[in-house]
Design a protein around this motif. Structure first.
Motif, mmCIF file in Angstrom:
data_model
loop_
_atom_site.group_PDB
_atom_site.id
_atom_site.type_symbol
_atom_site.label_atom_id
_atom_site.label_comp_id
_atom_site.label_asym_id
_atom_site.label_seq_id
_atom_site.Cartn_x
_atom_site.Cartn_y
_atom_site.Cartn_z
ATOM 1 N N ARG A 1 78.470 10.586 131.307
ATOM 2 C CA ARG A 1 77.274 9.753 131.494
ATOM 3 C C ARG A 1 76.774 9.846 132.935
ATOM 4 O O ARG A 1 75.586 9.973 133.200
ATOM 5 N N ALA A 2 77.721 9.774 133.893
ATOM 6 C CA ALA A 2 77.341 9.845 135.309
ATOM 7 C C ALA A 2 76.684 11.188 135.598
ATOM 8 O O ALA A 2 75.713 11.268 136.361
ATOM 9 N N TYR A 3 77.225 12.235 134.963
ATOM 10 C CA TYR A 3 76.687 13.568 135.221
ATOM 11 C C TYR A 3 75.253 13.697 134.695
ATOM 12 O O TYR A 3 74.373 14.162 135.408
ATOM 13 N N VAL A 4 75.024 13.213 133.433
ATOM 14 C CA VAL A 4 73.674 13.379 132.878
ATOM 15 C C VAL A 4 72.656 12.512 133.618
ATOM 16 O O VAL A 4 71.508 12.888 133.744
ATOM 17 N N VAL A 5 73.116 11.375 134.125
ATOM 18 C CA VAL A 5 72.182 10.492 134.833
ATOM 19 C C VAL A 5 71.905 11.043 136.227
ATOM 20 O O VAL A 5 70.759 11.152 136.645
ATOM 21 N N THR A 6 72.955 11.431 136.963
ATOM 22 C CA THR A 6 72.775 11.819 138.375
ATOM 23 C C THR A 6 72.623 13.315 138.558
ATOM 24 O O THR A 6 72.044 13.769 139.548
ATOM 25 N N GLY A 7 73.198 14.098 137.639
ATOM 26 C CA GLY A 7 73.179 15.556 137.772
ATOM 27 C C GLY A 7 74.144 16.049 138.851
ATOM 28 O O GLY A 7 74.168 17.223 139.197
ATOM 29 N N ASN A 8 74.984 15.136 139.416
ATOM 30 C CA ASN A 8 75.956 15.512 140.455
ATOM 31 C C ASN A 8 77.102 16.311 139.821
ATOM 32 O O ASN A 8 77.795 15.816 138.934
ATOM 33 N N PRO A 9 77.283 17.575 140.256
ATOM 34 C CA PRO A 9 78.296 18.440 139.590
ATOM 35 C C PRO A 9 79.721 17.906 139.716
ATOM 36 O O PRO A 9 80.594 18.298 138.944
ATOM 37 N N ILE A 10 79.970 17.043 140.706
ATOM 38 C CA ILE A 10 81.348 16.525 140.881
ATOM 39 C C ILE A 10 81.828 15.833 139.598
ATOM 40 O O ILE A 10 83.005 15.894 139.226
ATOM 41 N N TYR A 11 80.854 15.157 138.864
ATOM 42 C CA TYR A 11 81.237 14.425 137.649
ATOM 43 C C TYR A 11 81.619 15.395 136.544
ATOM 44 O O TYR A 11 82.530 15.114 135.771
ATOM 45 N N LYS A 12 80.947 16.560 136.525
ATOM 46 C CA LYS A 12 81.305 17.550 135.505
ATOM 47 C C LYS A 12 82.718 18.105 135.803
ATOM 48 O O LYS A 12 83.547 18.265 134.903
ATOM 49 N N ASP A 13 82.961 18.356 137.120
ATOM 50 C CA ASP A 13 84.292 18.855 137.505
ATOM 51 C C ASP A 13 85.368 17.859 137.073
ATOM 52 O O ASP A 13 86.410 18.235 136.537
ATOM 53 N N HIS A 14 85.071 16.556 137.345
ATOM 54 C CA HIS A 14 86.073 15.532 136.972
ATOM 55 C C HIS A 14 86.283 15.526 135.474
ATOM 56 O O HIS A 14 87.401 15.389 134.988
#
Ligand code: ADP
Length: 566
Positions: free
Chosen positions: A68-81
């Motif tokens: 959810r954080a990734y789709v909202v912010t687009g910050n790749p760190i969330y995808k890595d996590h």
């Protein structure tokens, strides 16, 4: 006195019983410890299982949060996590230490991890190790299938975000719809339902195990208490059996024995007549007390005897002193007498020898054969008497200790020459030759006159007690500090049993030469006395009847012994 068999049997029976109960008690105690450990283990397993179930639920929540954080912010760190959470769960990456504790909430935008990674191990393997049952695993595979489904949806949402660069608003909205849609929630519920069921099943199962372990421990505890009580009873029984054998407590007995050991027999034990150790101890005490009384009595008598004896010794000592003084006085008187007698005796004797010699030589007128023969006898008898007088004086002087030692330096060869010369004539008249065996001359520091006397006596005897014709050998052997002087003849010899005798005063052995040889029986005695007491040496003899004799003396080259000169 013996301990009745019944009491002994009871005692040994109780000791054995105590031992057996103790062994059983120890075994049960071992089981009890094991049961307690089993409870701990069941609790541990339960806690671990709860934590693993919780991790499954938590990781699913974390994945949702990250996507959810990734789709909202687009910050790749969330995808890595998101990917890392999946990898850790599947055992493709190291599992952070204490992972069940709060972890991903503590990882912020700087990506700093609260704890390091440990060993990589899939969550399913950990559950297997924690003994999750087959039915729990079937629920797990349901949850896993639903989770894979959801993951696909989540990957699609992330793909929408990444399909354009920058992400278009349209795509972002669609992606957000995907992870917040009704179907997303339903898929999530599909995962959480079996997880919740697993949790309940596992909770029930582990709780049952804990309860079962606790029940076993309680049972063993009860058994342990029973055997503990039995052990106390057996110990009490053994102690009372021991008490009836001893007749009192061990402490009291020890007290009595230490009293006896310290020699205190007077303190009464008051248990006479009883057939136990205390009773016997009491009898022993009475007997010891009796012995003690007798011993004291005997000691008192002994002391009396001792005093008496000491008195007697004292009396005897003073009597001895008086006797010694008297003997000394008598000895002085005897020596004075002998000395004066000798003088009185010697003067007329010398006159007889002198005048008979003059008459014999016919200096004062011619003599007929008969007169000559009688004068010869007078002269010889006079010489014999003079020899006796001289020897008696010597013996008396040596025995009284009233003698003098004249130590001087002299040549042994010269001394022996003189001695040999003195006997040569008589020896030659008997057809006897005298030979000397001496490697080299020896200088002696001794009493020359006394040594002469000893050797002269040996040589005279050798000539006297040899048959007509023969050889006499005078031998000198020298060692570092001593000389060995010996005179060997091949005369009549002396039997073994007589060899010691002849060194005593007035001892003359029976033989066909006895009368002819003449003598006083003092010569060898004097030789021994002079050698031992004046020359600091010793005499010796080797002889065989009919073969001959060797008379010897061993003396130091230098007299070191202090000799009293009076
Ligand atoms: P005496 O020669 O005056 O008799 P001794 O004391 O010198 O006295 O000797 C004691 C005895 O020992 C002699 O009477 C003799 O019987 C014995 N005796 C001493 N010397 C010899 C010898 N060389 N051979 C055999 N007998 C001996």
């Amino acid at each position: 006195m013996l301990i009745p068999k019944k009491i002994l049997a009871r005692f040994s029976y109780t000791i054995w019983l105590t031992l057996v109960i103790f062994i059983v008690f120890a075994i049960v105690f071992g089981f009890y410890i094991h049961a307690e450990k089993q409870i701990d283990r069941a609790n541990e397993l339960r806690l671990q299982s709860i934590m693993l179930s919780d991790e499954l639920r938590q990781s699913s929540d974390d994945l949702t949060r990250m996507v959810r954080a990734y789709v909202v912010t687009g910050n790749p760190i969330y995808k890595d996590h998101f990917l890392e959470i999946l990898d850790i769960r599947d055992g493709k990456r190291g599992r952070p230490v204490d992972y069940q504790n709060v972890y991903w909430d503590l990882v912020l935008s700087d990506n700093v991890r609260p704890r390091p990674n440990g060993e990589a191990i899939p969550l399913l393997d950990l559950m297997r190790q924690a003994n999750f049952t087959d039915s729990e695993f079937s629920k797990l595979s349901q949850a896993k299938a639903s989770s894979d489904e959801l993951t696909n949806a989540e990957f699609s949402a992330m793909a929408l975000i990444e399909s354009t660069n920058p992400t278009t608003d349209q795509n972002r909205r669609e992606a957000i719809d995907l992870v917040f849609s009704e179907s997303y929630y339903q898929s999530k519920a599909k995962i959480m339902r079996p997880i919740s069921e697993i949790y309940q099943m596992m909770n029930q199962r582990t709780l049952e195990k804990v309860v079962a372990a606790e029940n076993t421990a309680i049972l063993i505890r009860v058994i342990l208490i029973v055997f503990g009580l039995l052990l106390i009873f057996a110990l009490w029984h053994a102690s009372s059996a021991l008490h009836s054998i001893l007749g009192c407590s061990v402490n009291r007995l020890q007290e009595y024995i230490s009293h006896l050991g310290s020699g205190n027999f007077s303190e009464s034990i008051y248990k006479q007549g009883e057939n136990n150790i205390l009773g016997w101890l009491s009898e022993m005490q009475i007997k010891l007390a009796e012995i003690e009384t007798e011993r004291n009595k005997a000691l008192a008598e002994l002391r009396e005897y001792q005093n008496h004896l000491e008195k007697l010794v004292e009396e005897r000592t003073s009597a001895l002193v008086i006797a010694k003084e008297a003997a000394e006085e008598a000895n002085i008187a005897k020596n004075t007498f002998i000395a004066s007698m000798n003088h009185e005796f010697r003067t007329p004797l010398n006159a007889i020898i002198g005048f008979s010699g003059v008459l014999k030589s016919e200096m004062v007128g011619p003599l007929n054969t008969k007169q000559k023969d009688q004068l010869e006898r007078i002269h010889k008898a006079g010489g014999h008497l003079l020899k006796i007088a001289t020897e008696v004086l010597d013996v008396s002087q040596i025995e009284s200790g009233n003698h003098e030692v004249f130590v001087e330096m002299f040549s042994l060869a010269e001394l022996i020459g003189e001695v040999v010369k003195g006997s040569e004539e008589v020896a030659a008249s008997k057809g006897i030759s005298i030979k000397l065996q001496m490697q080299r001359d020896v200088q002696l520091q001794s009493d020359r006159r006394r040594l002469y006397q000893c050797l002269d006596n040996y040589l005279n005897n050798a000539v006297k007690f040899s048959e007509n014709s023969g050889i006499i050998v005078v031998k000198v052997e020298e060692s570092d500090k001593q000389v060995n002087l010996s005179v060997t003849d091949n005369g009549i010899g002396i039997a073994k049993e007589d060899q010691l005798k002849i060194f005593e005063p007035f001892e003359r052995l029976e033989s066909h030469l006895k009368v002819k040889a003449g003598g006083t029986g003092l010569g060898l005695y004097l030789t021994r006395k002079i050698t031992e007491e004046l020359l600091d040496g010793s005499v010796w003899i080797e002889s065989a009847v009919g073969e001959g004799s060797t008379f010897g003396l061993t003396i130091p080259k230098i007299i070191t012994k202090k000799i009293d000169k009076e």
